[in-house]
Design a protein around this motif. Structure first.
Motif, PDB file in Angstrom:
ATOM      1  N   GLY A 143       6.119 -16.265  -8.156  1.00 23.35           N
ATOM      2  CA  GLY A 143       7.154 -15.090  -8.116  1.00 23.35           C
ATOM      3  C   GLY A 143       6.570 -13.817  -8.576  1.00 23.35           C
ATOM      4  N   THR A 144       6.023 -13.520  -9.838  1.00 24.13           N
ATOM      5  CA  THR A 144       5.744 -12.478 -10.114  1.00 24.13           C
ATOM      6  C   THR A 144       4.445 -11.772  -9.570  1.00 24.13           C
ATOM      7  N   PRO A 145       3.375 -12.593  -9.378  1.00 18.94           N
ATOM      8  CA  PRO A 145       2.068 -12.308  -8.505  1.00 18.94           C
ATOM      9  C   PRO A 145       2.621 -11.728  -7.199  1.00 18.94           C
ATOM     10  N   ALA A 146       3.433 -12.567  -6.354  1.00 18.48           N
ATOM     11  CA  ALA A 146       3.752 -12.192  -5.157  1.00 18.48           C
ATOM     12  C   ALA A 146       4.383 -10.785  -5.209  1.00 18.48           C
ATOM     13  N   VAL A 147       5.264 -10.429  -6.098  1.00 23.41           N
ATOM     14  CA  VAL A 147       5.749  -9.231  -6.113  1.00 23.41           C
ATOM     15  C   VAL A 147       4.443  -8.402  -6.207  1.00 23.41           C
ATOM     16  N   PHE A 148       3.680  -8.434  -7.282  1.00 23.79           N
ATOM     17  CA  PHE A 148       2.916  -7.255  -7.118  1.00 23.79           C
ATOM     18  C   PHE A 148       1.905  -7.405  -5.907  1.00 23.79           C
ATOM     19  N   LEU A 149       1.537  -8.481  -5.458  1.00 24.12           N
ATOM     20  CA  LEU A 149       0.838  -8.572  -4.199  1.00 24.12           C
ATOM     21  C   LEU A 149       1.616  -7.788  -2.949  1.00 24.12           C
ATOM     22  N   ALA A 150       3.023  -8.186  -2.788  1.00 27.84           N
ATOM     23  CA  ALA A 150       3.582  -7.554  -1.700  1.00 27.84           C
ATOM     24  C   ALA A 150       3.647  -6.066  -1.917  1.00 27.84           C
ATOM     25  N   CYS A 151       3.847  -5.658  -3.144  1.00 28.07           N
ATOM     26  CA  CYS A 151       3.851  -4.303  -3.460  1.00 28.07           C
ATOM     27  C   CYS A 151       2.695  -3.387  -2.905  1.00 28.07           C
ATOM     28  N   ARG A 152       1.544  -4.098  -3.520  1.00 24.53           N
ATOM     29  CA  ARG A 152       0.119  -3.729  -3.098  1.00 24.53           C
ATOM     30  C   ARG A 152      -0.107  -3.704  -1.692  1.00 24.53           C
ATOM     31  N   ALA A 153       0.245  -4.479  -1.030  1.00 22.02           N
ATOM     32  CA  ALA A 153       0.138  -4.531   0.616  1.00 22.02           C
ATOM     33  C   ALA A 153       0.866  -3.714   1.122  1.00 22.02           C
ATOM     34  N   ILE A 154       2.179  -3.646   0.702  1.00 22.18           N
ATOM     35  CA  ILE A 154       2.903  -2.312   1.187  1.00 22.18           C
ATOM     36  C   ILE A 154       2.470  -1.104   1.292  1.00 22.18           C
ATOM     37  N   LEU A 155       2.110  -0.707  -0.048  1.00 19.35           N
ATOM     38  CA  LEU A 155       1.588   0.719  -0.411  1.00 19.35           C
ATOM     39  C   LEU A 155       0.178   0.876   0.265  1.00 19.35           C
ATOM     40  N   SER A 156      -0.540  -0.341   0.514  1.00 23.10           N
ATOM     41  CA  SER A 156      -1.726  -0.030   1.315  1.00 23.10           C
ATOM     42  C   SER A 156      -1.642   0.261   2.664  1.00 23.10           C
ATOM     43  N   ASP A 157      -0.310   0.043   3.379  1.00 19.22           N
ATOM     44  CA  ASP A 157      -0.298   0.305   4.886  1.00 19.22           C
ATOM     45  C   ASP A 157      -0.313   1.870   4.805  1.00 19.22           C
ATOM     46  N   PRO A 158      -0.933   2.322   5.824  1.00 19.13           N
ATOM     47  CA  PRO A 158      -0.919   3.820   5.883  1.00 19.13           C
ATOM     48  C   PRO A 158       0.467   4.470   6.755  1.00 19.13           C
ATOM     49  N   ALA A 159       1.177   3.422   7.305  1.00 23.93           N
ATOM     50  CA  ALA A 159       2.268   4.085   8.066  1.00 23.93           C
ATOM     51  C   ALA A 159       3.276   2.834   7.874  1.00 23.93           C
ATOM     52  N   PRO A 160       3.756   2.398   6.701  1.00 23.80           N
ATOM     53  CA  PRO A 160       4.840   1.455   6.622  1.00 23.80           C
ATOM     54  C   PRO A 160       6.238   1.673   6.957  1.00 23.80           C
ATOM     55  N   ASN A 161       6.674   0.577   8.062  1.00 21.09           N
ATOM     56  CA  ASN A 161       7.847   0.725   8.638  1.00 21.09           C
ATOM     57  C   ASN A 161       8.571  -0.680   9.019  1.00 21.09           C
ATOM     58  N   PHE A 162       9.768  -0.494   9.145  1.00 23.49           N
ATOM     59  CA  PHE A 162      10.429  -2.059   9.594  1.00 23.49           C
ATOM     60  C   PHE A 162       9.619  -2.883  10.576  1.00 23.49           C
ATOM     61  N   HIS A 163       8.838  -2.036  11.491  1.00 22.05           N
ATOM     62  CA  HIS A 163       8.258  -2.747  12.752  1.00 22.05           C
ATOM     63  C   HIS A 163       6.660  -2.380  12.753  1.00 22.05           C
ATOM     64  N   SER A 164       6.303  -1.944  11.838  1.00 19.90           N
ATOM     65  CA  SER A 164       4.877  -1.659  11.811  1.00 19.90           C
ATOM     66  C   SER A 164       3.948  -2.914  11.976  1.00 19.90           C
ATOM     67  N   PRO A 165       2.652  -2.943  12.567  1.00 22.96           N
ATOM     68  CA  PRO A 165       1.862  -4.060  12.585  1.00 22.96           C
ATOM     69  C   PRO A 165       1.462  -4.650  11.234  1.00 22.96           C
ATOM     70  N   ASN A 166       1.323  -5.834  11.111  1.00 24.82           N
ATOM     71  CA  ASN A 166       0.768  -6.656   9.754  1.00 24.82           C
ATOM     72  C   ASN A 166      -0.641  -6.079   9.502  1.00 24.82           C
ATOM     73  N   THR A 167      -0.904  -5.686   8.259  1.00 23.89           N
ATOM     74  CA  THR A 167      -2.285  -5.303   7.857  1.00 23.89           C
ATOM     75  C   THR A 167      -2.683  -6.771   7.393  1.00 23.89           C
ATOM     76  N   PRO A 168      -4.102  -6.866   7.303  1.00 23.65           N
ATOM     77  CA  PRO A 168      -4.842  -8.027   6.581  1.00 23.65           C
ATOM     78  C   PRO A 168      -4.044  -8.273   5.246  1.00 23.65           C
ATOM     79  N   LEU A 169      -3.826  -7.522   4.442  1.00 26.94           N
ATOM     80  CA  LEU A 169      -3.559  -7.705   2.885  1.00 26.94           C
ATOM     81  C   LEU A 169      -2.097  -8.326   3.141  1.00 26.94           C
ATOM     82  N   GLN A 170      -1.261  -7.606   3.933  1.00 27.42           N
ATOM     83  CA  GLN A 170       0.197  -8.269   4.127  1.00 27.42           C
ATOM     84  C   GLN A 170       0.057  -9.469   4.569  1.00 27.42           C
ATOM     85  N   ASN A 171      -0.641  -9.917   5.577  1.00 26.55           N
ATOM     86  CA  ASN A 171      -1.046 -11.000   6.086  1.00 26.55           C
ATOM     87  C   ASN A 171      -1.089 -12.225   4.904  1.00 26.55           C
TER      88      ASN A 171
END
Length: 251
Positions: free
Chosen positions: A55-83
């Motif tokens: 739970g909590t690690p997934a929240v932090f990991l997901a937040c980090r993955a979203i923030l690392s995306d240069p152009a986050p959007n509902f349909h943006s390509p998955n980044t390696p960290l997001q995968n």
């Protein structure tokens, strides 16, 4: 010729490693951490342990993955960290699904929840290759309350025979219920509304198949609806118990 290596690279993942980690953690909880607990309580407690690890690690990991995306959007390509974040959750839900199928096969709602959650993660990770921002945002909303919920669940499992557990359960119930109500009853529906507006305008039709994003929306709506029913029942039970205690004091 260059497309094949790219495709193979896109589907390689640490998923087996994550699943092995959860499997070992579950076994350690069942046979070591809770070895003195009653046999009927050990599976649920072990499930809570892997849920805490997710739970909590997934929240932090997901937040980090979203923030690392240069152009986050509902349909943006998955980044390696997001995968990686998606694989982390796929491994957890797979392991916990096995737990329910073995120890709690009558828990139809939880089994259904895990199956549809896996469907969303798997289609985002291995079918669409886009939309991780959407799915990970839903994951954050779903798991941000998990630490409180698992501590509350563990305390509730032993509150009848351990005084400290009863105190923890009673102390945590109101703030946990309130926190859960805000996240699932307000923030969740608002985010799903934003999803519907974005996808409904056809903004993602060129990268995410319609059946994929429609299924994501339906799953999110279903989970929110069930969550609201669940927390509503807990609130009613909470006020009923308080009313009964007040009546006994008056008598």
């Amino acid at each position: 010729m260059d497309a094949l290596p790219l495709k193979l690279t896109s589907i390689s993942s640490p998923l087996p490693l994550f699943f092995t980690m959860y499997f070992i953690l579950y076994l350690n909880a069942y046979f070591i951490l809770f070895r003195a607990w009653a046999r009927k309580l050990k599976p649920e407690a072990s499930s809570c342990v892997i849920s805490l690890a997710h739970g909590t690690p997934a929240v932090f990991l997901a937040c980090r993955a979203i923030l690392s995306d240069p152009a986050p959007n509902f349909h943006s390509p998955n980044t390696p960290l997001q995968n990686i974040a998606l694989d982390y959750s796929i491994a957890y839900f797979s392991m916990d699904l096995i737990h329910f199928l073995i120890f709690e096969p009558s828990g139809v709602l939880f089994i259904a929840h895990h199956l549809v959650s896996l469907f969303v993660f798997l289609t985002c990770r291995y079918v669409a290759y886009h939309g991780a921002f959407t799915v990970l945002s839903l994951l954050i909303l779903a798991e941000v309350t998990s630490f409180c919920q698992n501590v509350w669940t563990l305390a509730g499992a032993r509150r009848s025979d351990v005084e400290f557990a009863r105190k923890v359960f009673d102390l945590m119930s109101p703030p946990f219920y309130a926190f859960y109500s805000v996240v699932r009853g307000l923030l969740g529906p608002y985010f799903v509304y934003r999803m519907c507006v974005f996808f409904g305008n056809g903004s993602a039709d060129d990268v995410i198949p319609t059946w994929v994003w429609v299924s994501w929306v339906l799953v999110a709506v279903m989970i929110i609806f069930v969550s609201v029913l669940w927390i509503s029942n807990l609130w009613m039970k909470f006020y009923s118990e308080r009313s009964n205690k007040a009546e006994r004091k008056i008598q």
